[in-house]
Motif scaffolding. Structure first.
Motif, short mmCIF file in Angstrom:
data_model
loop_
_atom_site.label_atom_id
_atom_site.label_comp_id
_atom_site.label_asym_id
_atom_site.label_seq_id
_atom_site.Cartn_x
_atom_site.Cartn_y
_atom_site.Cartn_z
N ALA A 22 -46.37 -25.46 144.12
CA ALA A 22 -45.68 -24.91 141.97
C ALA A 22 -47.08 -24.24 141.71
CB ALA A 22 -45.59 -27.07 141.92
N HIS A 29 -40.49 -17.78 142.35
CA HIS A 29 -41.40 -18.33 141.66
C HIS A 29 -39.63 -19.17 140.95
CE1 HIS A 29 -41.52 -18.81 137.26
NE2 HIS A 29 -40.20 -19.07 136.68
N SER A 30 -38.19 -19.14 141.30
CA SER A 30 -37.30 -20.38 141.02
C SER A 30 -38.30 -21.71 142.18
CB SER A 30 -36.20 -20.10 141.53
OG SER A 30 -36.21 -19.53 142.72
N GLN A 33 -40.76 -23.13 139.94
CA GLN A 33 -39.88 -24.17 138.63
C GLN A 33 -39.73 -25.33 139.21
OE1 GLN A 33 -37.18 -21.67 136.55
NE2 GLN A 33 -38.74 -21.65 135.00
N ARG A 34 -38.78 -25.42 140.20
CA ARG A 34 -37.83 -26.14 140.52
C ARG A 34 -39.29 -27.58 140.78
NH1 ARG A 34 -33.62 -22.69 143.56
NH2 ARG A 34 -32.84 -22.13 141.33
N GLN A 36 -42.74 -27.73 139.91
CA GLN A 36 -43.00 -28.05 138.73
C GLN A 36 -41.68 -29.81 138.12
OE1 GLN A 36 -43.49 -24.92 136.54
NE2 GLN A 36 -45.29 -24.51 137.17
N ILE A 37 -40.79 -29.53 138.45
CA ILE A 37 -39.01 -30.19 138.18
C ILE A 37 -39.72 -31.52 138.58
CG2 ILE A 37 -36.49 -30.92 137.53
CD1 ILE A 37 -36.59 -27.82 137.17
N LEU A 54 -40.91 -25.76 130.64
CA LEU A 54 -40.76 -24.83 131.67
C LEU A 54 -39.37 -23.59 131.17
CD1 LEU A 54 -40.26 -27.26 134.43
CD2 LEU A 54 -42.18 -25.98 134.04
N LEU A 56 -36.30 -24.24 129.66
CA LEU A 56 -35.05 -24.26 130.79
C LEU A 56 -34.43 -25.30 129.82
CD1 LEU A 56 -36.51 -25.39 134.63
CD2 LEU A 56 -35.26 -23.37 134.05
N VAL A 61 -32.52 -29.44 134.40
CA VAL A 61 -33.98 -29.68 134.81
C VAL A 61 -33.08 -31.20 135.77
CG1 VAL A 61 -35.35 -31.44 133.64
CG2 VAL A 61 -34.72 -29.57 133.16
#
Length: 195
Positions: A22, A29-30, A33-34, A36-37, A54, A56, A61
């Motif tokens: 993260a 980046h993807s 982001q995932r 972080q989810i 984020l 999204l 999510v």
């Protein structure tokens, strides 16, 4: 009423890996982001709040939450580099369906090699149509178009510069140009003369 989001249990080692992903500036980046989810979900945040934070939508999510929950049991059995690789796999896009290529890498290499051969008499050089006929005659491919041949040949071009980009060796005297470059300099200077 919305269905409840799946619960995420995050032991210390996977949490450490996800926190590293993260914060990473070298990871896609993807994937960041995932990670972080999953971290936010493990901390009890709702999918809607995670999505807003984020940028999204809630469905995206939820997809990554479910993907993580489905893999939790498998991930719990792993440690070290195998855990890192498995986490990256879980958070990566799955291969998408699509039509397989019409030509194998071996066939493409054979076509490029054929184009590098000297053509038979009376030809002085290969044309795309000559290469099509020869490719089919040699049994490299049952059918192929001249456009496809051109695409293969274009993709096989070397990407290096035609002139060396490195400085000349140190043993040369200062001010002396490498062989062949004096002509380039003369041509350049004559094309930039002011009348």
């Amino acid at each position: 009423m919305a269905r409840p989001a799946p619960l995420i249990e995050l032991p210390p080692e996977p949490r450490t890996v996800l926190e590293g992903l993260a914060r990473s500036r070298e990871t896609a980046h993807s994937l960041v982001q995932r990670a972080q989810i999953v971290l936010r979900a493990a901390d009890g945040e709702r999918s809607k709040a995670i999505g807003q934070a984020l940028g999204l939508n809630e469905d995206a999510v939820g997809q990554w939450r479910r993907r993580w929950v489905d893999a939790q049991e498998r991930l719990a059995a792993l440690t070290g580099p195998r855990l890192v690789a498995a986490i990256k796999e879980v958070l990566s896009d799955r291969p998408r369906c699509g039509a397989p290529g019409d030509f194998t890498p071996e066939q493409i290499c054979q076509i490029i090699a054929l184009a590098c051969e000297t053509p038979p008499d009376p030809l002085t050089h290969w044309t795309r149509h000559d290469l099509v006929r020869e490719t089919i005659a040699r049994g490299i491919a049952p059918t192929i178009s001249a456009t496809t041949i051109g695409r293969f040949l274009k993709s096989g071009r070397p990407q290096a510069a035609s002139h060396p980009l490195l400085a000349p060796p140190q043993h040369r005297r200062r001010g002396q140009l490498p062989e062949g470059r004096a002509h380039d300099l003369q041509a350049l200077s004559s094309s930039h003369r002011v009348p």
